[in-house]
Design an enzyme around this catalytic site. Structure first.
Site, PDB file in Angstrom:
ATOM      1  CG  HIS A 107      -1.924   1.024   1.371  1.00 59.19           C
ATOM      2  ND1 HIS A 107      -2.415   1.728   0.303  1.00 59.19           N
ATOM      3  CD2 HIS A 107      -2.598   1.488   2.453  1.00 59.19           C
ATOM      4  CE1 HIS A 107      -3.332   2.589   0.713  1.00 59.19           C
ATOM      5  NE2 HIS A 107      -3.460   2.465   2.016  1.00 59.19           N
ATOM      6  CG  ASP A 190      -6.758   1.590  -0.929  1.00 58.06           C
ATOM      7  OD1 ASP A 190      -7.438   0.845  -1.646  1.00 58.06           O
ATOM      8  OD2 ASP A 190      -6.377   1.283   0.221  1.00 58.06           O
ATOM      9  CD  GLU A 226     -36.939  -6.082  -0.014  1.00 63.42           C
ATOM     10  OE1 GLU A 226     -36.241  -5.569  -0.898  1.00 63.42           O
ATOM     11  OE2 GLU A 226     -37.777  -6.970  -0.256  1.00 63.42           O
TER      12      GLU A 226
HETATM   13  N1  LIG Z   1      -5.908  -6.356   4.220  1.00 62.57           N
HETATM   14  C1  LIG Z   1      -6.009  -6.141   2.926  1.00 62.57           C
HETATM   15  O1  LIG Z   1      -6.988  -6.544   2.288  1.00 62.57           O
HETATM   16  C2  LIG Z   1      -4.933  -5.401   2.156  1.00 62.57           C
HETATM   17  C3  LIG Z   1      -5.037  -5.328   0.755  1.00 62.57           C
HETATM   18  C4  LIG Z   1      -4.001  -4.713   0.049  1.00 62.57           C
HETATM   19  C5  LIG Z   1      -2.922  -4.169   0.743  1.00 62.57           C
HETATM   20  N2  LIG Z   1      -2.874  -4.230   2.117  1.00 62.57           N
HETATM   21  C6  LIG Z   1      -1.714  -3.655   2.809  1.00 62.57           C
HETATM   22  O2  LIG Z   1      -0.917  -4.732   3.299  1.00 62.57           O
HETATM   23  C7  LIG Z   1      -0.239  -4.331   4.504  1.00 62.57           C
HETATM   24  C8  LIG Z   1      -0.559  -5.314   5.617  1.00 62.57           C
HETATM   25  O3  LIG Z   1      -1.945  -5.229   5.917  1.00 62.57           O
HETATM   26  P1  LIG Z   1      -2.708  -6.454   6.602  1.00 62.57           P
HETATM   27  O4  LIG Z   1      -4.169  -6.137   6.536  1.00 62.57           O
HETATM   28  O5  LIG Z   1      -2.214  -7.741   6.024  1.00 62.57           O
HETATM   29  O6  LIG Z   1      -2.159  -6.337   8.120  1.00 62.57           O
HETATM   30  P2  LIG Z   1      -2.498  -7.290   9.369  1.00 62.57           P
HETATM   31  O7  LIG Z   1      -3.433  -8.369   8.955  1.00 62.57           O
HETATM   32  O8  LIG Z   1      -2.893  -6.381  10.482  1.00 62.57           O
HETATM   33  O9  LIG Z   1      -1.097  -7.974   9.706  1.00 62.57           O
HETATM   34  C9  LIG Z   1      -0.024  -7.266  10.194  1.00 62.57           C
HETATM   35  C10 LIG Z   1       1.094  -8.226  10.559  1.00 62.57           C
HETATM   36  O10 LIG Z   1       2.248  -7.474  10.943  1.00 62.57           O
HETATM   37  C11 LIG Z   1       2.808  -8.105  12.082  1.00 62.57           C
HETATM   38  N3  LIG Z   1       3.716  -7.243  12.850  1.00 62.57           N
HETATM   39  C12 LIG Z   1       3.442  -6.350  13.841  1.00 62.57           C
HETATM   40  N4  LIG Z   1       4.595  -5.844  14.336  1.00 62.57           N
HETATM   41  C13 LIG Z   1       5.627  -6.419  13.646  1.00 62.57           C
HETATM   42  C14 LIG Z   1       7.044  -6.330  13.698  1.00 62.57           C
HETATM   43  N5  LIG Z   1       7.667  -5.520  14.575  1.00 62.57           N
HETATM   44  N6  LIG Z   1       7.772  -7.082  12.844  1.00 62.57           N
HETATM   45  C15 LIG Z   1       7.172  -7.915  11.964  1.00 62.57           C
HETATM   46  N7  LIG Z   1       5.824  -8.048  11.869  1.00 62.57           N
HETATM   47  C16 LIG Z   1       5.061  -7.311  12.696  1.00 62.57           C
HETATM   48  C17 LIG Z   1       1.593  -8.540  12.862  1.00 62.57           C
HETATM   49  O11 LIG Z   1       1.955  -9.469  13.841  1.00 62.57           O
HETATM   50  P3  LIG Z   1       0.876 -10.029  14.931  1.00 62.57           P
HETATM   51  O12 LIG Z   1       0.220 -11.146  14.227  1.00 62.57           O
HETATM   52  O13 LIG Z   1       1.707 -10.426  16.072  1.00 62.57           O
HETATM   53  O14 LIG Z   1      -0.051  -8.867  15.230  1.00 62.57           O
HETATM   54  C18 LIG Z   1       0.752  -9.143  11.735  1.00 62.57           C
HETATM   55  O15 LIG Z   1       1.162 -10.468  11.446  1.00 62.57           O
HETATM   56  C19 LIG Z   1      -0.706  -2.907   4.779  1.00 62.57           C
HETATM   57  O16 LIG Z   1       0.233  -2.005   4.221  1.00 62.57           O
HETATM   58  C20 LIG Z   1      -2.035  -2.829   4.052  1.00 62.57           C
HETATM   59  O17 LIG Z   1      -2.427  -1.516   3.701  1.00 62.57           O
HETATM   60  C21 LIG Z   1      -3.838  -4.849   2.832  1.00 62.57           C
END
Ligand SMILES: NC(=O)c1ccc[n+]([C@@H]2O[C@H](COP(=O)([O-])OP(=O)(O)OC[C@H]3O[C@@H](n4cnc5c(N)ncnc54)[C@H](OP(=O)(O)O)[C@@H]3O)[C@@H](O)[C@H]2O)c1
Length: 328
Positions: A107, A190, A226
């Site tokens: 993103h 977005d 609905e």
């Molecule tokens: N969700 C979507 O549909 C979508 C679509 C397109 C793009 N994106 C983009 O993709 C990116 C990720 O989004 P997401 O929705 O996949 O996020 P997410 O589901 O919230 O996952 C975030 C991950 O990052 C981990 N994390 C937190 N602190 C960390 C650290 N210090 N080192 C390494 N990992 C760490 C978290 O660990 P824990 O499991 O321990 O919390 C979790 O596994 C964002 O930039 C988002 O905008 C998302």
């Protein structure tokens, strides 16, 4: 717009690099599994105490911290939550990334709004699949893929675009289409859509329609069918045929109703508000509010989740969905 596909990508480029996927959530897991199935060497980076470590290990990946993974990675893929990017990059990645490594984002937010200012020696690219990780993985396994947008912010190596296309192809997007954009365009469009159309406006419209019918004495079940259930029918029709094609598929009565009602609900005031939302996105004030809420432990996000969960439409929905499941 030029659309790139597998034939425009060199699969050997990403297969020859060590890739560290930072985060194993919605996107991280799906992208890591697709990359591995495309014969790309992948390790997973997570926080020391992360609950997701067990899942990544069960899936057969080596798991380490972002700091450890960046010491050996050629490509680091930032798939932690957007509001955590600044801290993770500054504390764990920037001091450890090898000279000339590449940074991939899912993103454009953290580059567009300056949460991260990458080192000048790095390639910085965007590969943003247009859908959730579950769909990215499911479509890849079915032999298809999700459309992805790509962009280059820094091209230190001279091959940043080729790397982005190779990466996008490895997660399956080259099977359908890889579309060029910029970090700013992807991030702004977005964020605008999330608020003004998709996750903001449409659920609010469903709530308002449901409340109007129930307040007027209609049964909640009828109001639910609905105003909510039929949204799936609409989305499927629009997805398959476009809006004009959808109009052809519905009855004349529904089509005449759309003519009468649509522009009264989405009127000039709505459009004015949409332009205001776009200005808030572009000025960075939305991202500022998001980071403030994150720093405070998400009080506004948690309150909004609690309000949504307490809405009467949820109780009706749970009952009706159980009926449908019972039939299956
Ligand atoms: N969700 C979507 O549909 C979508 C679509 C397109 C793009 N994106 C983009 O993709 C990116 C990720 O989004 P997401 O929705 O996949 O996020 P997410 O589901 O919230 O996952 C975030 C991950 O990052 C981990 N994390 C937190 N602190 C960390 C650290 N210090 N080192 C390494 N990992 C760490 C978290 O660990 P824990 O499991 O321990 O919390 C979790 O596994 C964002 O930039 C988002 O905008 C998302």
């Amino acid at each position: 717009m030029q659309v790139f596909r597998d034939e425009d990508a060199d699969p050997g480029l990403i297969r020859g690099r060590k890739v560290a996927v930072i985060g194993y959530g919605n996107q991280g897991r799906a992208q890591a599994l697709n990359l591995r199935d495309s014969r790309v060497p992948v390790t997973i980076a997570l926080g020391e105490g992360s609950a997701s470590r067990a899942r990544a290990a069960e899936d057969g990946f080596d798991v380490m911290t972002a700091a450890e993974a960046c010491r050996t990675a050629d490509v680091a893929v930032m798939l932690a939550a957007d509001e955590d990017h600044g801290r993770i990059y500054a504390e764990e990645m920037a001091p450890n990334l090898r000279d000339g490594a590449a940074l991939v984002f899912g993103h454009g937010l953290s580059i567009r709004f300056g949460l991260i200012v990458p080192r000048r020696d790095l390639d910085v690219v965007l590969v943003a699949p247009k859908g959730p990780g579950t769909a990215l993985r499911r479509d890849y396994e079915n032999g298809s893929g999700l459309i992805a947008l790509f962009a280059v912010d820094q091209d230190a190596s001279g091959e940043a675009q080729a790397l982005a296309l190779s990466y996008a192809s490895a997660i399956g997007s080259g099977r359908v289409g890889i579309l060029p954009t910029s970090f700013a365009e992807e991030a702004e469009a977005d964020l605008f859509n999330e608020q003004a159309v998709l996750w903001g406006a449409i659920p609010e419209l469903i709530h308002a329609g449901f409340e109007t019918l129930v307040d007027a004495g209609f049964s909640p079940e009828i109001a639910y069918f609905e105003c909510l259930t039929e949204v799936k029918l609409l989305a499927d029709l629009i997805y398959e045929r476009g809006i004009a094609g959808m109009r052809e598929a519905i009855s004349n009565t529904a089509e005449f109703g759309a003519l009468k009602g649509g522009a009264r609900i989405v009127d000039q005031d709505t459009r004015t508000e949409m332009r205001r939302i776009l200005r808030e996105v572009r000025s960075g004030s939305f991202v500022h509010e998001l980071l403030e809420d994150a720093r405070a432990g998400y009080p506004r996000l948690k309150a909004s989740r609690a309000r949504a969960a307490a809405h009467p439409i949820e109780e009706v929905g749970a009952r009706l969905r159980a009926l449908t499941k019972g039939k299956g």
